[in-house]
Design an enzyme around this catalytic site. Structure first.
Site, PDB file in Angstrom:
ATOM      1  N   SER A 129     -83.366  12.461 -22.605  1.00 56.89           N
ATOM      2  CA  SER A 129     -83.641  10.953 -22.669  1.00 56.89           C
ATOM      3  C   SER A 129     -84.165  10.162 -21.436  1.00 56.89           C
ATOM      4  CB  SER A 129     -82.687  10.240 -23.422  1.00 56.89           C
ATOM      5  OG  SER A 129     -82.281  10.843 -24.879  1.00 56.89           O
ATOM      6  N   ASN A 137     -91.953  18.699 -21.765  1.00 56.51           N
ATOM      7  CA  ASN A 137     -91.805  19.773 -22.727  1.00 56.51           C
ATOM      8  C   ASN A 137     -92.213  19.063 -24.084  1.00 56.51           C
ATOM      9  OD1 ASN A 137     -90.795  21.551 -24.696  1.00 56.51           O
ATOM     10  ND2 ASN A 137     -88.400  21.025 -24.241  1.00 56.51           N
ATOM     11  N   LYS A 185     -92.468  20.395 -26.750  1.00 57.99           N
ATOM     12  CA  LYS A 185     -91.586  20.755 -27.911  1.00 57.99           C
ATOM     13  C   LYS A 185     -92.710  21.131 -28.899  1.00 57.99           C
ATOM     14  CE  LYS A 185     -87.386  18.728 -26.682  1.00 57.99           C
ATOM     15  NZ  LYS A 185     -86.143  17.990 -26.951  1.00 57.99           N
ATOM     16  N   HIS A 195     -83.634  26.723 -23.429  1.00 61.52           N
ATOM     17  CA  HIS A 195     -83.491  25.343 -23.908  1.00 61.52           C
ATOM     18  C   HIS A 195     -82.411  25.195 -24.877  1.00 61.52           C
ATOM     19  CE1 HIS A 195     -84.384  21.370 -25.730  1.00 61.52           C
ATOM     20  NE2 HIS A 195     -84.914  21.091 -24.477  1.00 61.52           N
ATOM     21  N   GLY A 202     -83.093  13.878 -26.884  1.00 64.60           N
ATOM     22  CA  GLY A 202     -83.520  13.196 -28.228  1.00 64.60           C
ATOM     23  C   GLY A 202     -82.568  12.253 -28.698  1.00 64.60           C
ATOM     24  N   GLU A 205     -82.222  23.816 -27.858  1.00 65.51           N
ATOM     25  CA  GLU A 205     -82.736  24.009 -28.972  1.00 65.51           C
ATOM     26  C   GLU A 205     -82.791  25.533 -29.269  1.00 65.51           C
ATOM     27  OE1 GLU A 205     -85.995  21.306 -28.508  1.00 65.51           O
ATOM     28  OE2 GLU A 205     -84.633  19.435 -28.439  1.00 65.51           O
ATOM     29  N   GLU A 239     -79.217  19.644 -18.903  1.00 62.24           N
ATOM     30  CA  GLU A 239     -79.384  19.189 -19.886  1.00 62.24           C
ATOM     31  C   GLU A 239     -78.259  18.906 -20.786  1.00 62.24           C
ATOM     32  OE1 GLU A 239     -84.021  18.760 -20.618  1.00 62.24           O
ATOM     33  OE2 GLU A 239     -83.142  20.571 -21.739  1.00 62.24           O
TER      34      GLU A 239
HETATM   35  P1  PGA Z   1     -85.852  14.251 -24.422  1.00 60.40           P
HETATM   36  O1  PGA Z   1     -85.862  16.078 -24.401  1.00 60.40           O
HETATM   37  O2  PGA Z   1     -86.348  13.597 -23.347  1.00 60.40           O
HETATM   38  O3  PGA Z   1     -86.693  14.103 -25.621  1.00 60.40           O
HETATM   39  O4  PGA Z   1     -84.385  14.036 -24.386  1.00 60.40           O
HETATM   40  C1  PGA Z   1     -85.697  16.515 -23.261  1.00 60.40           C
HETATM   41  C2  PGA Z   1     -85.590  18.027 -23.443  1.00 60.40           C
HETATM   42  O5  PGA Z   1     -85.282  18.521 -24.444  1.00 60.40           O
HETATM   43  O6  PGA Z   1     -86.024  18.665 -22.378  1.00 60.40           O
END
Ligand code: PGA
Length: 256
Positions: free
Chosen positions: A214, A9, A11, A96, A174, A98, A168
């Protein structure tokens, strides 16, 4: 039994045509021989066409990071699943955290999008997960149960089997703070139990459940080795071909 799936992803972090080309040209030859892992890259909308062009005839599939549940109409700023399908998008990330937190998407909206993606035969990757305060208050399972009840409402057995669930935990996204393999596995088992009670045990065992938050080359293997973790949804570490390759390889090794 379940084929692991690794999703990258991007983003809003990578996605000019030049960046997309640079990354995919590097990744393509490196993953050529990987057949036991499904590989999906989700760049921003503006890079979808060039990404699809680049991965033609390869084992990489391209996903969108979002879509709307209507095919056409006065929905300024939204993207139709029909347009995505038409250019060759085969996966879509839905709900997601976000999208849920920043853009206030509700479980009900994600459910509508999910049903539409399934109807249009775009493979959905649906994210669920708890906030840190919810985990600390011992409410993780309650939150997950509630998200599943609403987000996967009125799905048939065939539809849930085609859906990839991404667990998640929001506190791990992140932040560099990964869930331990045990913490992740506990929730993956719980998700399967919910699916078994909603559908049946056999169905629950066919659904792929990814972990996300992460994931790095250094922690991927121990996560993917857990029986109920079927790969991962990767943000930061999916931006570079080398780190994503290591994560894909970690998933591949669990299939041997
Ligand atoms: P990240 O993001 O690996 O940077 O923690 C994962 C995600 O949001 O799908």
């Amino acid at each position: 039994m379940r084929k692991p799936i690794i999703g990258g992803n991007w983003k809003m972090n990578r996605g000019t045509p030049a960046e997309t080309k640079e990354m995919l040209k590097k990744l393509l030859p490196l993953v050529k021989k990987i057949t036991n892992v499904d590989i999906v890259i989700a760049p921003p909308f503006t890079a979808l066409i060039s990404a699809i062009d680049l991965v033609k005839k390869s084992n990489i599939r391209i996903g969108a990071q979002n879509m709307y549940f209507e095919e056409k109409g006065a929905f300024t700023g939204e993207v139709s699943p029909k347009f995505l399908k038409d250019i060759g998008v085969t996966y879509v990330i839905l709900g997601h955290s976000e999208r849920r937190n920043i853009f206030k998407e509700s479980d009900e909206l994600v459910n509508q999008k999910l049903k539409k993606a399934l109807a249009m035969k775009i493979n959905p990757i649906v994210c669920i997960g708890e906030h840190l305060e919810e985990r600390e208050a011992g409410k993780t399972k309650e939150i997950i149960q509630n998200q599943i009840d609403k987000t996967f409402k009125d799905l048939t057995k065939e539809e849930i089997i085609k859906t990839v669930i991404a667990y998640e935990p929001i506190w791990a996204i992140g932040t560099g703070k990964t869930a331990t393999p045990e913490q992740a596995e506990e929730i993956h088992v719980f998700i399967r139990e919910i699916l078994a009670s909603k559908f049946d045990k056999q169905t629950s065992e066919l659904v792929r459940i990814q972990y996300g938050g992460s994931i790095k080359p250094t922690n991927a293997k121990e996560l993917f080795e857990k029986e109920n973790i079927d790969g991962g949804l990767v943000g930061g570490a999916s931006l570079e071909a080398d780190s994503l390759l290591d994560i894909i390889k970690a998933a591949d090794e669990t299939t041997i």
